[in-house]
Design a protein around this motif. Structure first.
Motif, PDB file in Angstrom:
ATOM      1  N   THR A 240       0.825  -1.208   0.000  1.00  0.00           N
ATOM      2  CA  THR A 240       0.000   0.000   0.000  1.00  0.00           C
ATOM      3  C   THR A 240       0.857   1.253   0.000  1.00  0.00           C
ATOM      4  N   ASP A 241       2.102   1.137   0.460  1.00  0.00           N
ATOM      5  CA  ASP A 241       3.017   2.277   0.413  1.00  0.00           C
ATOM      6  C   ASP A 241       3.710   2.301  -0.942  1.00  0.00           C
ATOM      7  N   SER A 242       3.851   3.464  -1.514  1.00  0.00           N
ATOM      8  CA  SER A 242       4.498   3.563  -2.822  1.00  0.00           C
ATOM      9  C   SER A 242       5.977   3.280  -2.699  1.00  0.00           C
ATOM     10  N   PRO A 243       6.633   2.807  -3.775  1.00  0.00           N
ATOM     11  CA  PRO A 243       8.071   2.544  -3.719  1.00  0.00           C
ATOM     12  C   PRO A 243       8.839   3.802  -3.347  1.00  0.00           C
ATOM     13  N   GLN A 244       9.878   3.611  -2.545  1.00  0.00           N
ATOM     14  CA  GLN A 244      10.680   4.737  -2.094  1.00  0.00           C
ATOM     15  C   GLN A 244      11.947   4.885  -2.946  1.00  0.00           C
ATOM     16  N   VAL A 245      12.319   6.134  -3.162  1.00  0.00           N
ATOM     17  CA  VAL A 245      13.532   6.422  -3.919  1.00  0.00           C
ATOM     18  C   VAL A 245      14.735   6.219  -3.013  1.00  0.00           C
ATOM     19  N   ALA A 246      15.718   5.465  -3.477  1.00  0.00           N
ATOM     20  CA  ALA A 246      16.907   5.211  -2.660  1.00  0.00           C
ATOM     21  C   ALA A 246      17.671   6.503  -2.431  1.00  0.00           C
ATOM     22  N   PRO A 247      18.242   6.680  -1.221  1.00  0.00           N
ATOM     23  CA  PRO A 247      19.028   7.885  -0.954  1.00  0.00           C
ATOM     24  C   PRO A 247      20.233   7.983  -1.889  1.00  0.00           C
ATOM     25  N   ASP A 248      20.654   9.192  -2.133  1.00  0.00           N
ATOM     26  CA  ASP A 248      21.883   9.444  -2.871  1.00  0.00           C
ATOM     27  C   ASP A 248      23.038   9.286  -1.889  1.00  0.00           C
ATOM     28  N   TRP A 249      23.566   8.051  -1.786  1.00  0.00           N
ATOM     29  CA  TRP A 249      24.549   7.757  -0.741  1.00  0.00           C
ATOM     30  C   TRP A 249      25.849   8.515  -0.953  1.00  0.00           C
ATOM     31  N   GLU A 250      26.209   8.769  -2.183  1.00  0.00           N
ATOM     32  CA  GLU A 250      27.407   9.575  -2.442  1.00  0.00           C
ATOM     33  C   GLU A 250      27.253  10.963  -1.839  1.00  0.00           C
ATOM     34  N   ALA A 251      26.081  11.548  -2.036  1.00  0.00           N
ATOM     35  CA  ALA A 251      25.826  12.891  -1.504  1.00  0.00           C
ATOM     36  C   ALA A 251      25.773  12.878   0.016  1.00  0.00           C
ATOM     37  N   VAL A 252      25.131  11.841   0.573  1.00  0.00           N
ATOM     38  CA  VAL A 252      25.059  11.741   2.039  1.00  0.00           C
ATOM     39  C   VAL A 252      26.456  11.596   2.632  1.00  0.00           C
ATOM     40  N   ALA A 253      27.283  10.732   2.018  1.00  0.00           N
ATOM     41  CA  ALA A 253      28.640  10.521   2.517  1.00  0.00           C
ATOM     42  C   ALA A 253      29.471  11.798   2.418  1.00  0.00           C
ATOM     43  N   ALA A 254      29.313  12.511   1.312  1.00  0.00           N
ATOM     44  CA  ALA A 254      30.075  13.749   1.136  1.00  0.00           C
ATOM     45  C   ALA A 254      29.695  14.783   2.184  1.00  0.00           C
ATOM     46  N   GLU A 255      28.398  14.884   2.478  1.00  0.00           N
ATOM     47  CA  GLU A 255      27.964  15.858   3.481  1.00  0.00           C
ATOM     48  C   GLU A 255      28.446  15.473   4.875  1.00  0.00           C
ATOM     49  N   LEU A 256      28.393  14.187   5.207  1.00  0.00           N
ATOM     50  CA  LEU A 256      28.886  13.740   6.509  1.00  0.00           C
ATOM     51  C   LEU A 256      30.392  13.950   6.628  1.00  0.00           C
ATOM     52  N   ALA A 257      31.108  13.745   5.517  1.00  0.00           N
ATOM     53  CA  ALA A 257      32.567  13.899   5.545  1.00  0.00           C
ATOM     54  C   ALA A 257      32.975  15.328   5.867  1.00  0.00           C
ATOM     55  N   GLU A 258      32.097  16.287   5.570  1.00  0.00           N
ATOM     56  CA  GLU A 258      32.397  17.683   5.887  1.00  0.00           C
ATOM     57  C   GLU A 258      32.459  17.932   7.386  1.00  0.00           C
ATOM     58  N   GLN A 259      31.947  16.974   8.185  1.00  0.00           N
ATOM     59  CA  GLN A 259      32.013  17.091   9.643  1.00  0.00           C
ATOM     60  C   GLN A 259      33.325  16.546  10.200  1.00  0.00           C
ATOM     61  N   HIS A 260      34.255  16.171   9.302  1.00  0.00           N
ATOM     62  CA  HIS A 260      35.582  15.673   9.680  1.00  0.00           C
ATOM     63  C   HIS A 260      35.496  14.429  10.566  1.00  0.00           C
ATOM     64  N   LEU A 261      34.582  13.525  10.206  1.00  0.00           N
ATOM     65  CA  LEU A 261      34.458  12.267  10.929  1.00  0.00           C
ATOM     66  C   LEU A 261      35.605  11.335  10.561  1.00  0.00           C
ATOM     67  N   SER A 262      35.969  10.465  11.492  1.00  0.00           N
ATOM     68  CA  SER A 262      36.931   9.419  11.175  1.00  0.00           C
ATOM     69  C   SER A 262      36.287   8.416  10.228  1.00  0.00           C
ATOM     70  N   THR A 263      37.106   7.553   9.636  1.00  0.00           N
ATOM     71  CA  THR A 263      36.559   6.535   8.742  1.00  0.00           C
ATOM     72  C   THR A 263      35.538   5.669   9.465  1.00  0.00           C
ATOM     73  N   ARG A 264      35.873   5.274  10.682  1.00  0.00           N
ATOM     74  CA  ARG A 264      34.963   4.413  11.463  1.00  0.00           C
ATOM     75  C   ARG A 264      33.645   5.129  11.748  1.00  0.00           C
ATOM     76  N   ASP A 265      33.718   6.408  12.179  1.00  0.00           N
ATOM     77  CA  ASP A 265      32.497   7.141  12.501  1.00  0.00           C
ATOM     78  C   ASP A 265      31.664   7.423  11.256  1.00  0.00           C
ATOM     79  N   LEU A 266      32.342   7.685  10.120  1.00  0.00           N
ATOM     80  CA  LEU A 266      31.611   7.920   8.887  1.00  0.00           C
ATOM     81  C   LEU A 266      30.891   6.644   8.452  1.00  0.00           C
ATOM     82  N   ARG A 267      31.585   5.502   8.550  1.00  0.00           N
ATOM     83  CA  ARG A 267      30.928   4.232   8.205  1.00  0.00           C
ATOM     84  C   ARG A 267      29.725   3.988   9.110  1.00  0.00           C
ATOM     85  N   ALA A 268      29.882   4.237  10.414  1.00  0.00           N
ATOM     86  CA  ALA A 268      28.782   4.013  11.354  1.00  0.00           C
ATOM     87  C   ALA A 268      27.594   4.916  11.043  1.00  0.00           C
TER      88      ALA A 268
END
Length: 288
Positions: A240-268
């Motif tokens: 009954t719920d319409s299909p959802q568009v997958a997140p743009d993971w490249e964009a999400v990762a790039a934005e999170l990386a701007e917070q200067h996270l470590s590799t482990r924290d970025l993966r988490a």
């Protein structure tokens, strides 16, 4: 008067005041009668009470008939935590309402105490999202607590898409002036007919819980609202719920990386948003 339920604390108060201890103490989200007996005893026996707003906490202590030194420790002054712990070894900490550390300051203070091997307790007590979840009438066996959503940008869109794809209900906080826009965004991400509820002013005189669809709630609250607000969104139920568009993971990762996270924290952070472990690791390496 000390009560039987607080005997553990009363006994510990007899020890030397030089023995360090930190208590995170929940305070009422509305009705002052929701303070626990143990919370009162802890506040009474502490060397000082650290808080977000000394005026608001001072009014609470006055209501309880307590007279303790007050120290401001909010999100902007938490850098003073080491000095406050040095000055007041037996410290109680409260946020403006509810449980410290739940969408409120408190976690940094706790981490500082843990790093110093200071015994730390978090007292059980008031919080807004638990009664709102139960009042929603939605399933409660499993749920996800989101706190406050990002106000805008790609991370907000990614979080909305994650909420839309969850099978369990999602609980989030929102401010009155952003509620209508958030309900519209949720309706767009989850479909307008997704069941949800909005609770406001919990335990206060004008407490209200409104249940319905996201579209219906957005229309109901389109003229504005007041008070502290908790939104509960039902989980995805199937076709009954319409299909959802997958997140743009490249964009999400790039934005999170701007917070200067470590590799482990970025993966988490990527895994928390729904990406698989291997894909999250690959993107974390790419954007570290």
């Amino acid at each position: 008067m000390p009560l039987a339920s607080a005997t553990d604390f009363t006994a510990s108060s007899a020890e030397s005041s030089a023995v360090p201890h930190l208590w995170l103490v929940p305070t009422p989200v509305g009705n002052l009668g929701d303070i626990t007996y143990r919370a009162v005893e802890v506040l009474r026996g502490a060397d000082a009470v650290a808080c977000e707003d000394t005026r608001r906490t001072g009014a609470l202590l006055q209501h309880l008939g307590l007279h303790r030194p007050l120290v401001r420790l909010d999100a902007h002054t938490m850098y003073r935590a080491p000095q406050v712990l040095d000055q007041y070894p037996r410290l109680a900490y409260v946020s403006d309402a509810g449980t410290p550390g739940i969408s409120d300051p408190g976690t940094e203070l706790l981490r500082e105490a843990v790093a110093r091997d200071i015994p730390t307790e978090v007292l059980p007590g008031a919080t807004a999202f638990v009664p709102a979840l139960v009042l929603s009438g939605l399933p409660t066996a499993r749920f996800t607590f989101e706190g406050f959503l990002p106000r805008s940008g790609r991370e907000r869109r990614a979080r909305l898409q994650t909420i839309a794809s969850r099978p369990e209900p999602t609980v989030l906080y929102e401010s009155p002036h952003r509620l209508h826009a958030t309900l519209l965004d949720l309706a767009a991400a989850c479909t307008p007919e997704r069941p949800a509820s909005v609770s406001r002013e919990l335990s206060k005189r004008f407490e209200e819980t409104r249940r319905g669809t996201l579209a219906g709630l957005a229309e109901y609250f389109s003229q504005g609202v007041r008070g502290e607000i908790v939104v509960v969104v039902g989980g995805q139920t199937g076709p009954t719920d319409s299909p959802q568009v997958a997140p743009d993971w490249e964009a999400v990762a790039a934005e999170l990386a701007e917070q200067h996270l470590s590799t482990r924290d970025l993966r988490a952070a990527l895994m928390e948003r729904g990406l698989s472990k291997n894909e999250a690791y690959a993107l974390a390496l790419k954007h570290r």
